[in-house]
Design an enzyme around this catalytic site. Structure first.
Site, PDB file in Angstrom:
ATOM      1  N   TYR A 147      81.577  83.863   6.342  1.00 32.70           N
ATOM      2  CA  TYR A 147      80.830  84.079   5.090  1.00 32.70           C
ATOM      3  C   TYR A 147      81.549  85.099   4.186  1.00 32.70           C
ATOM      4  O   TYR A 147      81.702  84.891   2.980  1.00 32.70           O
ATOM      5  CB  TYR A 147      79.437  84.578   5.469  1.00 32.70           C
ATOM      6  CG  TYR A 147      78.456  84.767   4.345  1.00 32.70           C
ATOM      7  CD1 TYR A 147      77.651  83.719   3.916  1.00 32.70           C
ATOM      8  CD2 TYR A 147      78.271  86.014   3.746  1.00 32.70           C
ATOM      9  CE1 TYR A 147      76.710  83.902   2.909  1.00 32.70           C
ATOM     10  CE2 TYR A 147      77.340  86.208   2.743  1.00 32.70           C
ATOM     11  CZ  TYR A 147      76.557  85.150   2.334  1.00 32.70           C
ATOM     12  OH  TYR A 147      75.620  85.339   1.343  1.00 32.70           O
ATOM     13  N   LYS A 151      83.006  84.451   0.437  1.00 28.75           N
ATOM     14  CA  LYS A 151      82.500  85.225  -0.711  1.00 28.75           C
ATOM     15  C   LYS A 151      83.616  86.045  -1.360  1.00 28.75           C
ATOM     16  O   LYS A 151      83.631  86.214  -2.586  1.00 28.75           O
ATOM     17  CB  LYS A 151      81.344  86.133  -0.270  1.00 28.75           C
ATOM     18  CG  LYS A 151      80.093  85.360   0.166  1.00 28.75           C
ATOM     19  CD  LYS A 151      79.475  84.573  -0.975  1.00 28.75           C
ATOM     20  CE  LYS A 151      78.158  83.927  -0.582  1.00 28.75           C
ATOM     21  NZ  LYS A 151      77.540  83.197  -1.696  1.00 28.75           N
TER      22      LYS A 151
HETATM   23  N1  CAA Z   1      78.350  96.890  14.139  1.00 29.57           N
HETATM   24  C1  CAA Z   1      78.716  97.090  15.400  1.00 29.57           C
HETATM   25  N2  CAA Z   1      78.209  96.393  16.434  1.00 29.57           N
HETATM   26  C2  CAA Z   1      77.321  95.445  16.156  1.00 29.57           C
HETATM   27  C3  CAA Z   1      76.892  95.177  14.851  1.00 29.57           C
HETATM   28  C4  CAA Z   1      77.444  95.949  13.815  1.00 29.57           C
HETATM   29  N3  CAA Z   1      77.087  95.775  12.532  1.00 29.57           N
HETATM   30  N4  CAA Z   1      76.001  94.185  14.904  1.00 29.57           N
HETATM   31  C5  CAA Z   1      75.874  93.831  16.190  1.00 29.57           C
HETATM   32  N5  CAA Z   1      76.641  94.596  16.949  1.00 29.57           N
HETATM   33  C6  CAA Z   1      76.765  94.584  18.395  1.00 29.57           C
HETATM   34  C7  CAA Z   1      75.408  94.426  19.057  1.00 29.57           C
HETATM   35  O1  CAA Z   1      74.750  95.664  19.130  1.00 29.57           O
HETATM   36  C8  CAA Z   1      75.781  93.891  20.419  1.00 29.57           C
HETATM   37  O2  CAA Z   1      76.268  94.958  21.218  1.00 29.57           O
HETATM   38  P1  CAA Z   1      75.976  95.006  22.798  1.00 29.57           P
HETATM   39  O3  CAA Z   1      76.594  93.761  23.365  1.00 29.57           O
HETATM   40  O4  CAA Z   1      76.643  96.273  23.222  1.00 29.57           O
HETATM   41  O5  CAA Z   1      74.476  95.036  22.922  1.00 29.57           O
HETATM   42  C9  CAA Z   1      76.973  93.019  20.087  1.00 29.57           C
HETATM   43  O6  CAA Z   1      77.485  93.463  18.822  1.00 29.57           O
HETATM   44  C10 CAA Z   1      76.590  91.566  19.939  1.00 29.57           C
HETATM   45  O7  CAA Z   1      77.771  90.882  20.060  1.00 29.57           O
HETATM   46  P2  CAA Z   1      77.748  89.334  20.242  1.00 29.57           P
HETATM   47  O8  CAA Z   1      79.135  88.852  20.405  1.00 29.57           O
HETATM   48  O9  CAA Z   1      76.756  88.951  21.302  1.00 29.57           O
HETATM   49  O10 CAA Z   1      77.220  88.931  18.806  1.00 29.57           O
HETATM   50  P3  CAA Z   1      76.462  87.647  18.409  1.00 29.57           P
HETATM   51  O11 CAA Z   1      77.402  86.508  18.361  1.00 29.57           O
HETATM   52  O12 CAA Z   1      75.181  87.513  19.163  1.00 29.57           O
HETATM   53  O13 CAA Z   1      76.143  88.011  16.902  1.00 29.57           O
HETATM   54  C11 CAA Z   1      74.953  88.836  15.087  1.00 29.57           C
HETATM   55  C12 CAA Z   1      75.171  88.961  16.587  1.00 29.57           C
HETATM   56  C13 CAA Z   1      74.604  87.383  14.714  1.00 29.57           C
HETATM   57  C14 CAA Z   1      76.194  89.215  14.317  1.00 29.57           C
HETATM   58  C15 CAA Z   1      73.773  89.729  14.752  1.00 29.57           C
HETATM   59  O14 CAA Z   1      74.107  91.045  15.065  1.00 29.57           O
HETATM   60  C16 CAA Z   1      73.405  89.670  13.288  1.00 29.57           C
HETATM   61  O15 CAA Z   1      72.704  88.777  12.832  1.00 29.57           O
HETATM   62  N6  CAA Z   1      73.886  90.651  12.519  1.00 29.57           N
HETATM   63  C17 CAA Z   1      73.576  90.718  11.080  1.00 29.57           C
HETATM   64  C18 CAA Z   1      74.610  89.978  10.309  1.00 29.57           C
HETATM   65  C19 CAA Z   1      74.256  90.097   8.871  1.00 29.57           C
HETATM   66  O16 CAA Z   1      73.995  91.166   8.324  1.00 29.57           O
HETATM   67  N7  CAA Z   1      74.250  88.954   8.153  1.00 29.57           N
HETATM   68  C20 CAA Z   1      73.864  88.928   6.783  1.00 29.57           C
HETATM   69  C21 CAA Z   1      72.886  87.832   6.581  1.00 29.57           C
HETATM   70  S1  CAA Z   1      72.154  87.903   4.963  1.00 29.57           S
HETATM   71  C22 CAA Z   1      73.351  87.354   3.958  1.00 29.57           C
HETATM   72  O17 CAA Z   1      74.376  86.880   4.352  1.00 29.57           O
HETATM   73  C23 CAA Z   1      73.064  87.493   2.500  1.00 29.57           C
HETATM   74  C24 CAA Z   1      74.018  88.422   1.880  1.00 29.57           C
HETATM   75  O18 CAA Z   1      74.900  87.957   1.184  1.00 29.57           O
HETATM   76  C25 CAA Z   1      73.846  89.861   2.037  1.00 29.57           C
END
Ligand code: CAA
Length: 241
Positions: A147, A151
């Site tokens: 994404y 963008k």
């Molecule tokens: N920084 C550091 N670590 C992070 C993190 C971050 N920002 N986010 C997640 N992690 C960590 C988690 O805490 C977890 O750690 P542990 O394993 O130690 O518990 C680990 O990363 C998860 O890793 P995975 O490989 O299992 O990740 P996943 O494939 O399950 O993905 C994710 C997780 C989907 C990224 C989830 O964290 C998420 O949805 N994050 C938000 C993403 C986001 O902000 N997207 C924006 C959507 S809105 C939009 O896009 C509109 C716009 O334009 C703003």
């Protein structure tokens, strides 16, 4: 004659707010959508804005869709490239399909849709192409290599096309929202939103879709004729450019 505006992904979320804001500002608006017939029909019934179903990820569909809009409403003066999807996952888990889907809908679409309207705008000597970017294309985001790349690509596309349109009174700009209270943001796990996202937003809240609608209305207006190749950020201070 009222100017004609086409908003992709214009029946839901930020797109719906943009469609309504443009209509209230006096434009004849067409809202494109890809899949959700029920939401699109409800939106159309409520607002009186006609909806047009086609995929912005396919060039032939864009050509047909734009031709239909132009046959019904007239030549498109304002194109708002708003349609976008997320396939969030960490890079290690991301599949080529998740990469490609996001690239197709969020980046290929800019070429396809702009291609369908640009030469007409040039001939008529007026145009506005406004693309909805994202704070995450500016700063990067864990889980969004696809994404954020799309963008960020939108900004490069915009700066280049702006140079090609400038002499024909076509401005090309990006509006880069932060986290806005829509279904897309609601799909982020609540604990991630609370722990990782909200603390980064100095104004302390999500944005409203209408706040993005007003940015688009401004960039579409004659008053914004000297603004081109630019990115207007609206992110509550989350990332200051
Ligand atoms: N920084 C550091 N670590 C992070 C993190 C971050 N920002 N986010 C997640 N992690 C960590 C988690 O805490 C977890 O750690 P542990 O394993 O130690 O518990 C680990 O990363 C998860 O890793 P995975 O490989 O299992 O990740 P996943 O494939 O399950 O993905 C994710 C997780 C989907 C990224 C989830 O964290 C998420 O949805 N994050 C938000 C993403 C986001 O902000 N997207 C924006 C959507 S809105 C939009 O896009 C509109 C716009 O334009 C703003």
């Amino acid at each position: 004659m009222a100017r004609v505006a086409l908003v992709t992904g214009g029946s839901r979320g930020i797109g719906a707010a943009i469609s309504v804001a443009l209509k209230e500002a006096g434009y004849q608006v067409a809202a494109n959508y890809a899949g959700n017939d029920q939401a699109a029909n409800e939106f159309s019934k409520q607002t009186g804005i006609p909806v047009f179903k086609f995929s912005v990820a396919e060039f032939d569909a864009c050509k047909e869709g734009v031709a239909k809009v132009e046959a019904e409403l007239g030549p498109i003066d304002v194109l708002v490239n708003n349609a976008g999807i997320t396939r969030d996952t960490s890079f290690s888990k991301m599949t080529p399909e998740q990469w490609r889907e996001v690239m197709a809908t969020n980046l290929d679409s800019l070429f396809f849709m702009s291609k369908c309207v640009f030469d007409g705008m040039k001939k008529r000597g007026f145009g506005r192409i406004i693309t909805i970017g994202s704070v995450n294309g500016q700063k990067g985001q864990f889980g969004q290599t696809n994404y954020a790349a799309a963008k960020a690509g939108a900004a490069g596309f915009t700066k280049s096309l702006a140079q090609e349109g400038a002499r024909s009174n076509i401005t090309v700009n990006v509006v880069a929202p932060g986290y806005i209270g829509t279904d897309m943001v609601k799909a982020v796990p609540q604990e991630v939103l609370n722990a990782k996202v909200l603390p980064q937003i100095p104004v302390g809240r999500l944005g409203e879709p209408e706040e993005i609608g007003r940015c688009v209305v401004f960039l579409a207006s004659d008053d914004a004729g000297f603004i081109t190749g630019s990115t207007l950020t609206a992110n509550g201070g989350q990332y200051m450019t």
